[in-house]
Design an enzyme around this catalytic site. Structure first.
Site, PDB file in Angstrom:
ATOM      1  N   CYS A   1     -40.013  23.904 -39.604  1.00  0.00           N
ATOM      2  CA  CYS A   1     -40.714  24.060 -40.889  1.00  0.00           C
ATOM      3  C   CYS A   1     -39.739  23.937 -42.049  1.00  0.00           C
ATOM      4  O   CYS A   1     -40.095  23.468 -43.117  1.00  0.00           O
ATOM      5  CB  CYS A   1     -41.422  25.406 -40.926  1.00  0.00           C
ATOM      6  SG  CYS A   1     -40.340  26.791 -40.594  1.00  0.00           S
TER       7      CYS A   1
ATOM      8  N   GLU B   1     -47.246  31.808 -42.409  1.00  0.00           N
ATOM      9  CA  GLU B   1     -45.969  31.069 -42.513  1.00  0.00           C
ATOM     10  C   GLU B   1     -46.303  29.620 -42.226  1.00  0.00           C
ATOM     11  O   GLU B   1     -46.617  29.270 -41.079  1.00  0.00           O
ATOM     12  CB  GLU B   1     -44.955  31.610 -41.493  1.00  0.00           C
ATOM     13  CG  GLU B   1     -44.605  33.081 -41.640  1.00  0.00           C
ATOM     14  CD  GLU B   1     -43.744  33.377 -42.861  1.00  0.00           C
ATOM     15  OE1 GLU B   1     -43.304  32.445 -43.542  1.00  0.00           O
ATOM     16  OE2 GLU B   1     -43.522  34.577 -43.133  1.00  0.00           O
TER      17      GLU B   1
ATOM     18  N   GLU C   1     -45.685  16.535 -44.791  1.00  0.00           N
ATOM     19  CA  GLU C   1     -44.767  17.011 -43.752  1.00  0.00           C
ATOM     20  C   GLU C   1     -44.883  16.109 -42.518  1.00  0.00           C
ATOM     21  O   GLU C   1     -45.961  15.993 -41.940  1.00  0.00           O
ATOM     22  CB  GLU C   1     -45.119  18.455 -43.380  1.00  0.00           C
ATOM     23  CG  GLU C   1     -44.146  19.074 -42.417  1.00  0.00           C
ATOM     24  CD  GLU C   1     -44.564  20.477 -41.996  1.00  0.00           C
ATOM     25  OE1 GLU C   1     -45.771  20.716 -41.798  1.00  0.00           O
ATOM     26  OE2 GLU C   1     -43.670  21.337 -41.860  1.00  0.00           O
TER      27      GLU C   1
HETATM   28  P1  NAP Z   1     -51.050  24.153 -36.066  1.00  0.00           P
HETATM   29  O1  NAP Z   1     -51.751  22.938 -35.573  1.00  0.00           O
HETATM   30  O2  NAP Z   1     -51.477  24.719 -37.355  1.00  0.00           O
HETATM   31  O3  NAP Z   1     -51.177  25.233 -34.899  1.00  0.00           O
HETATM   32  C1  NAP Z   1     -50.575  26.493 -34.974  1.00  0.00           C
HETATM   33  C2  NAP Z   1     -51.323  27.446 -34.062  1.00  0.00           C
HETATM   34  O4  NAP Z   1     -52.641  27.674 -34.586  1.00  0.00           O
HETATM   35  C3  NAP Z   1     -51.522  26.893 -32.652  1.00  0.00           C
HETATM   36  O5  NAP Z   1     -51.434  27.947 -31.729  1.00  0.00           O
HETATM   37  C4  NAP Z   1     -52.930  26.335 -32.730  1.00  0.00           C
HETATM   38  O6  NAP Z   1     -53.545  26.176 -31.490  1.00  0.00           O
HETATM   39  C5  NAP Z   1     -53.606  27.402 -33.579  1.00  0.00           C
HETATM   40  N1  NAP Z   1     -54.866  26.997 -34.207  1.00  0.00           N
HETATM   41  C6  NAP Z   1     -55.296  25.754 -34.485  1.00  0.00           C
HETATM   42  N2  NAP Z   1     -56.526  25.797 -35.073  1.00  0.00           N
HETATM   43  C7  NAP Z   1     -56.869  27.108 -35.166  1.00  0.00           C
HETATM   44  C8  NAP Z   1     -58.002  27.808 -35.672  1.00  0.00           C
HETATM   45  N3  NAP Z   1     -59.050  27.166 -36.205  1.00  0.00           N
HETATM   46  N4  NAP Z   1     -58.024  29.148 -35.607  1.00  0.00           N
HETATM   47  C9  NAP Z   1     -56.972  29.821 -35.083  1.00  0.00           C
HETATM   48  N5  NAP Z   1     -55.869  29.219 -34.565  1.00  0.00           N
HETATM   49  C10 NAP Z   1     -55.807  27.874 -34.622  1.00  0.00           C
HETATM   50  O7  NAP Z   1     -49.489  23.889 -36.183  1.00  0.00           O
HETATM   51  P2  NAP Z   1     -48.540  23.177 -35.127  1.00  0.00           P
HETATM   52  O8  NAP Z   1     -48.777  21.711 -35.188  1.00  0.00           O
HETATM   53  O9  NAP Z   1     -48.672  23.876 -33.818  1.00  0.00           O
HETATM   54  O10 NAP Z   1     -47.109  23.561 -35.724  1.00  0.00           O
HETATM   55  C11 NAP Z   1     -46.471  22.833 -36.692  1.00  0.00           C
HETATM   56  C12 NAP Z   1     -46.655  23.474 -38.058  1.00  0.00           C
HETATM   57  O11 NAP Z   1     -46.161  24.800 -38.062  1.00  0.00           O
HETATM   58  C13 NAP Z   1     -45.866  22.742 -39.119  1.00  0.00           C
HETATM   59  O12 NAP Z   1     -46.650  22.587 -40.263  1.00  0.00           O
HETATM   60  C14 NAP Z   1     -44.708  23.683 -39.398  1.00  0.00           C
HETATM   61  O13 NAP Z   1     -44.121  23.534 -40.675  1.00  0.00           O
HETATM   62  C15 NAP Z   1     -45.362  25.004 -39.218  1.00  0.00           C
HETATM   63  N6  NAP Z   1     -44.354  26.052 -39.001  1.00  0.00           N
HETATM   64  C16 NAP Z   1     -44.106  26.949 -40.006  1.00  0.00           C
HETATM   65  C17 NAP Z   1     -43.119  27.926 -39.854  1.00  0.00           C
HETATM   66  C18 NAP Z   1     -42.823  28.919 -40.950  1.00  0.00           C
HETATM   67  O14 NAP Z   1     -42.208  29.949 -40.646  1.00  0.00           O
HETATM   68  N7  NAP Z   1     -43.199  28.664 -42.189  1.00  0.00           N
HETATM   69  C19 NAP Z   1     -42.390  27.993 -38.658  1.00  0.00           C
HETATM   70  C20 NAP Z   1     -42.672  27.076 -37.650  1.00  0.00           C
HETATM   71  C21 NAP Z   1     -43.662  26.112 -37.830  1.00  0.00           C
HETATM   72  P3  NAP Z   1     -53.411  24.833 -30.600  1.00  0.00           P
HETATM   73  O15 NAP Z   1     -52.512  23.883 -31.286  1.00  0.00           O
HETATM   74  O16 NAP Z   1     -52.871  25.329 -29.351  1.00  0.00           O
HETATM   75  O17 NAP Z   1     -54.772  24.263 -30.443  1.00  0.00           O
END
Ligand code: NAP
Length: 495
Positions: free
Chosen positions: A289, A255, A390
């Site tokens: 998101c 997602e 985004e």
């Molecule tokens: P992110 O940077 O992609 O992080 C999401 C999660 O993945 C965090 O727990 C992060 O850990 C972890 N992560 C990072 N690198 C990883 C790797 N190499 N392997 C495994 N896990 C890893 O996203 P965010 O900045 O937290 O959240 C914002 C994004 O989420 C936006 O793009 C938003 O649109 C999206 N989102 C989508 C939905 C949907 O349902 N489509 C809903 C909500 C949010 P750490 O950050 O703790 O290091």
């Protein structure tokens, strides 16, 4: 009452300090440190995965019938509701969101567990049409250990949407919350731990493993005992996870991000559309998101609509999430606020007109928080970076449109395909546009309404796979076919 999670995390069914680096969780309303959580190490992930595999295979869990497993989920739902205020306060402190929003999220998480329990009790295996001297059945079985990796923006909702179907499917779960916001997930850990203990079930069925994504998240995705990944987060991270999952030949549901168009037609109820457009982008300070971050307004009402919108946006009440008056709360973290501000600078450099906002609010009460004013920008083409990327903050880009075909082409000219809003009184136009826009969810004369009973997922770079809906548990199970011979005559080779 589960106590406020302090420094301990949930590894292999036990609460203890992780072997990773300490995480100082920060309240974005004032920059104060809420608490220090000792993150998981790679060794902790390994220990949690082994214990989870043993718990998933334990006869007292594996042997439960669906309606018996459902009882555990109903109990988690009840405990979630009982502790809704606590979960809400934690998420407001950790993410900055308003208490009104986090309270609604906590109650909806309780509903997610109950809905999933009911879906589990009523899910049926299928007797498929037989095409020979046998009975054929399609049945569903647990995967074993599944990984759940979540972002920081709505941990109450994203945790419940993964833990509930994963447990319902008969699995054990390794949950990795975002480093910035581990507190709600740890509180969920307390709730699930209590429900499992009361039911005499293995407590290692849920591990909560905070830590850096590139270390702890990666270790979960790579662990040989993990058979499925549910990921919510950014598109870049989703791609990295999908590559590892592809190598391991395990399913990964993703997602991901969005840059969702909101369309205001010339026949819209403008009062309703104004309120909907503002709520669609500025609630949760745009950190959603599905935020309606690209606004297309018919050219015949563009100037009057945008004029009124900007007047109203200037009046939105900015403040801490704990104040009942607040409409726009701080962003999750000072670093994220700076990233949002950099996008607005980029818009200025690209020739955009900043119609309101465009900086942090002034005043002593905002000085230490991660605040940013709700911002409206126009005079940029859809190809500009701020129209394509985004921003994940309170920033709306507005574009006029004339012809419907051009509108559809521009709205679809995006790598993302998560959501869309359409404001119109013309039912035919709503239907036509709703079908032509490439988005997993389309809202007509409403926005950001969510139901656990309606499937949710993104198209294009917004994701792969579906969460929620009647079949939400099936994504956490493996399908197996059984052929049961009914003929006493031997197979041909016997002759
Ligand atoms: P992110 O940077 O992609 O992080 C999401 C999660 O993945 C965090 O727990 C992060 O850990 C972890 N992560 C990072 N690198 C990883 C790797 N190499 N392997 C495994 N896990 C890893 O996203 P965010 O900045 O937290 O959240 C914002 C994004 O989420 C936006 O793009 C938003 O649109 C999206 N989102 C989508 C939905 C949907 O349902 N489509 C809903 C909500 C949010 P750490 O950050 O703790 O290091």
């Amino acid at each position: 009452m589960p106590r406020i999670p302090a420094d301990e995390i949930l590894i292999a069914g036990h609460w203890r300090r992780g072997g990773g680096l300490p995480i100082h969780t920060v309240n974005p309303a004032d920059g104060s440190v809420i608490t220090t959580v000792h993150a998981a190490s790679v060794d902790d992930v390994d220990e949690a995965a082994r214990a989870a595999a043993a718990a998933a295979a334990a006869p007292e869990w594996r042997g439960l019938l669906p309606h018996q497993r459902a009882r555990v989920l109903y109990r988690i739902g009840d405990l979630t509701e009982e502790h809704a205020e606590h979960l809400s306060a934690l998420q407001t402190a950790d993410t900055g969101k308003t208490l009104g929003e986090t309270r609604a999220l906590a109650l909806s998480a309780a509903g997610t567990f109950r809905y999933t329990a009911a879906a589990l009790e009523t899910a049926e295996d299928a007797l498929t049409p037989s095409r020979g001297p046998y009975v054929t059945m399609s049945v569903y079985e647990p995967i074993g250990v599944v990984g759940a990796i979540n972002p920081w923006n709505s941990p109450i909702a994203s945790d419940a949407q993964k833990i509930a179907p994963a447990l319902a499917g008969g699995n054990a779960v390794l949950l990795k919350p975002a480093e910035w916001t581990p507190l709600v997930s740890l509180a969920f850990g307390r709730i699930v731990h209590q429900a499992l203990t009361e039911a005499g079930l293995p407590t290692a069925l849920l591990a909560v493993l905070p830590g850096k994504g590139s270390i702890v998240g990666d270790a979960i995705v790579r662990h040989p005992l993990v058979g499925r990944i549910g990921f919510t987060g950014g598109t870049g991270t989703g791609r990295t996870i999908a590559r590892t999952a592809a190598d391991r030949l395990i399913p990964a549901a993703l997602e991901l991000g969005g840059k969702s168009p909101t369309i205001v037609r010339e026949d819209a109820d403008t009062a309703q559309a104004l309120a909907g457009v503002m709520y669609g982008i500025f609630s949760s300070s745009g950190q959603s998101c599905i935020a309606g971050s690209r606004l297309f307004v018919h050219s015949s009402l563009y100037d009057s609509f945008i004029g009124e919108l900007v007047d109203r946006v200037r009046k939105l009440r900015i403040g801490p999430g704990t104040s009942p008056d607040t409409q726009v709360a701080p962003l999750v973290h000072h670093k994220h606020r700076d990233a949002v501000a950099a996008y607005v600078e980029l818009a200025r450099e690209e020739g955009g007109r900043v119609l309101c906002g465009g900086h942090s609010p002034e005043g002593e009460q905002y000085a230490k928080g991660a605040y940013y004013l709700p911002t409206v920008i126009d005079s940029l083409p859809n190809s500009a970076r701020v129209c394509q990327e985004e921003i994940f903050g309170p920033v709306l880009v507005a574009l006029p449109y004339g012809d419907e075909d051009e509108l559809v082409a521009e709205a679809n000219d995006s790598v993302f395909g998560l959501a869309c809003g359409i404001w119109t009184r013309d039912a035919g136009a709503a239907w036509r546009l709703g079908r032509r826009i490439e988005a997993g969810t389309v809202w007509i004369n409403t926005y950001k309404q969510f139901s656990i009973s309606t499937p949710f997922g993104g198209m294009k770079d917004s994701g792969l796979g579906i969460e929620k809906g009647r079949d939400l548990i099936r994504a956490y199970q493996r399908q197996k076919s059984l052929y049961w011979g009914t003929d006493t005559a031997p197979l041909p080779w016997a002759n």
